[in-house]
Design a protein around this motif. Sequence first.
Motif, mmCIF file in Angstrom:
data_model
loop_
_atom_site.group_PDB
_atom_site.id
_atom_site.type_symbol
_atom_site.label_atom_id
_atom_site.label_comp_id
_atom_site.label_asym_id
_atom_site.label_seq_id
_atom_site.Cartn_x
_atom_site.Cartn_y
_atom_site.Cartn_z
ATOM 1 N N LYS A 56 2.887 4.373 7.860
ATOM 2 C CA LYS A 56 3.356 4.976 6.622
ATOM 3 C C LYS A 56 2.562 4.398 5.453
ATOM 4 O O LYS A 56 1.869 3.391 5.588
ATOM 5 N N TYR A 57 2.733 5.032 4.294
ATOM 6 C CA TYR A 57 2.023 4.564 3.104
ATOM 7 C C TYR A 57 2.304 3.092 2.833
ATOM 8 O O TYR A 57 1.386 2.304 2.562
ATOM 9 N N GLU A 58 3.566 2.688 2.927
ATOM 10 C CA GLU A 58 3.921 1.297 2.605
ATOM 11 C C GLU A 58 3.260 0.301 3.566
ATOM 12 O O GLU A 58 3.063 -0.874 3.215
ATOM 13 N N ASP A 59 2.880 0.760 4.756
ATOM 14 C CA ASP A 59 2.211 -0.134 5.702
ATOM 15 C C ASP A 59 0.838 -0.580 5.204
ATOM 16 O O ASP A 59 0.329 -1.620 5.630
ATOM 17 N N LEU A 60 0.231 0.198 4.316
ATOM 18 C CA LEU A 60 -1.084 -0.160 3.797
ATOM 19 C C LEU A 60 -1.063 -1.446 2.967
ATOM 20 O O LEU A 60 -2.115 -2.016 2.671
ATOM 21 N N PHE A 61 0.142 -1.909 2.624
ATOM 22 C CA PHE A 61 0.267 -3.146 1.863
ATOM 23 C C PHE A 61 0.433 -4.366 2.777
ATOM 24 O O PHE A 61 0.473 -5.495 2.291
ATOM 25 N N LEU A 62 0.505 -4.130 4.088
ATOM 26 C CA LEU A 62 0.665 -5.213 5.041
ATOM 27 C C LEU A 62 -0.685 -5.850 5.350
ATOM 28 O O LEU A 62 -1.711 -5.172 5.430
ATOM 29 N N HIS A 63 -0.657 -7.154 5.570
ATOM 30 C CA HIS A 63 -1.897 -7.888 5.848
ATOM 31 C C HIS A 63 -2.610 -7.347 7.077
ATOM 32 O O HIS A 63 -3.847 -7.225 7.102
ATOM 33 N N GLU A 64 -1.850 -6.974 8.108
ATOM 34 C CA GLU A 64 -2.484 -6.505 9.348
ATOM 35 C C GLU A 64 -3.241 -5.197 9.133
ATOM 36 O O GLU A 64 -4.274 -4.948 9.783
ATOM 37 N N PHE A 65 -2.760 -4.346 8.220
ATOM 38 C CA PHE A 65 -3.472 -3.112 7.916
ATOM 39 C C PHE A 65 -4.704 -3.399 7.064
ATOM 40 O O PHE A 65 -5.767 -2.795 7.262
ATOM 41 N N LYS A 66 -4.562 -4.308 6.119
ATOM 42 C CA LYS A 66 -5.707 -4.640 5.263
ATOM 43 C C LYS A 66 -6.852 -5.254 6.060
ATOM 44 O O LYS A 66 -8.020 -5.118 5.691
ATOM 45 N N LYS A 67 -6.530 -5.928 7.171
ATOM 46 C CA LYS A 67 -7.566 -6.530 7.995
ATOM 47 C C LYS A 67 -8.378 -5.486 8.757
ATOM 48 O O LYS A 67 -9.564 -5.696 9.022
ATOM 49 N N LYS A 68 -7.747 -4.377 9.124
ATOM 50 C CA LYS A 68 -8.430 -3.422 9.996
ATOM 51 C C LYS A 68 -8.911 -2.152 9.307
ATOM 52 O O LYS A 68 -9.609 -1.343 9.909
ATOM 53 N N ILE A 69 -8.536 -1.951 8.031
ATOM 54 C CA ILE A 69 -8.901 -0.727 7.304
ATOM 55 C C ILE A 69 -9.659 -1.115 6.046
ATOM 56 O O ILE A 69 -9.227 -1.997 5.298
ATOM 57 N N GLN A 70 -10.779 -0.439 5.806
ATOM 58 C CA GLN A 70 -11.541 -0.683 4.578
ATOM 59 C C GLN A 70 -11.477 0.495 3.600
ATOM 60 O O GLN A 70 -11.361 0.292 2.387
ATOM 61 N N ASP A 71 -11.536 1.713 4.109
ATOM 62 C CA ASP A 71 -11.651 2.905 3.260
ATOM 63 C C ASP A 71 -10.409 3.781 3.392
ATOM 64 O O ASP A 71 -9.910 3.999 4.505
ATOM 65 N N VAL A 72 -9.945 4.291 2.262
ATOM 66 C CA VAL A 72 -8.784 5.185 2.252
ATOM 67 C C VAL A 72 -9.142 6.475 1.514
ATOM 68 O O VAL A 72 -9.647 6.445 0.389
ATOM 69 N N TYR A 73 -8.868 7.599 2.170
ATOM 70 C CA TYR A 73 -8.985 8.930 1.567
ATOM 71 C C TYR A 73 -7.584 9.489 1.382
ATOM 72 O O TYR A 73 -6.714 9.294 2.233
ATOM 73 N N CYS A 74 -7.379 10.205 0.288
ATOM 74 C CA CYS A 74 -6.049 10.751 0.006
ATOM 75 C C CYS A 74 -6.168 12.177 -0.530
ATOM 76 O O CYS A 74 -5.974 12.423 -1.724
#
Length: 214
Positions: free
Chosen positions: A50-68
């Motif tokens: 979910k959108y709120e998951d993008l604020f989690l450290h584990e997501f920030k470690k594996k994702i660099q680019d976001v398209y919306c």
Amino acid sequence: MNKAVIIGAGTQGQVYASYLKEAGVNIIGFIDDNPELIKQKVIGIPVIGKYEDLFLHEFKKKIQDVYCPIGNNTVRVNYLSTLKKEGYNIPGFIHHTVSIAPDVSIGEAVYMLAGNIVMPHTVIGNYIMINMDSTIAHHVTLEDGVFMSSGVNIGALIHVKEKAYIGMGVTVMTGVKEIGRETLLGAGTVIIKDVPDYVTMVGNPGRVIKTKQP
């Protein structure tokens, strides 16, 4: 290669996923707030959170680019500006068939699909979506968060203010100076005079049918 996600697994997101993959972008998943889609696949791409998951450290470690590529201007602007502050890259996407004059200024997270034409001395702000086969004449300014649907024609020397929504097949005639903030121009509307802020206009010539509170 950077790992990227697309916010929104609906039809618009699916279209952008196809174009981005064609362009060589490494899409690892969709982000979508529909709980029924989590851990499912949409057009073969997993919905990973979910959108709120993008604020989690584990997501920030594996994702660099976001398209919306979400059509709601307020949501798109809020999501992208917030995620930029969180440290994500928010790249744009311009289809290889788009014709853009060399001196056009283009901001962050601008998405343009096939067949658009942008003439010289135009300024395109941030967080803007432009669908297919639209024409933007010279000396036009699009402020942040504008959405243009397919087949739109914007005349010369026109200032389109932030988060205006311009529907399919709209024509804004040269001689108009300003399209107001957060206006909605219905499909096929022909604009022959300035449009105030926060109104909905339809018809030929365009007429105001609704005004909203800012």
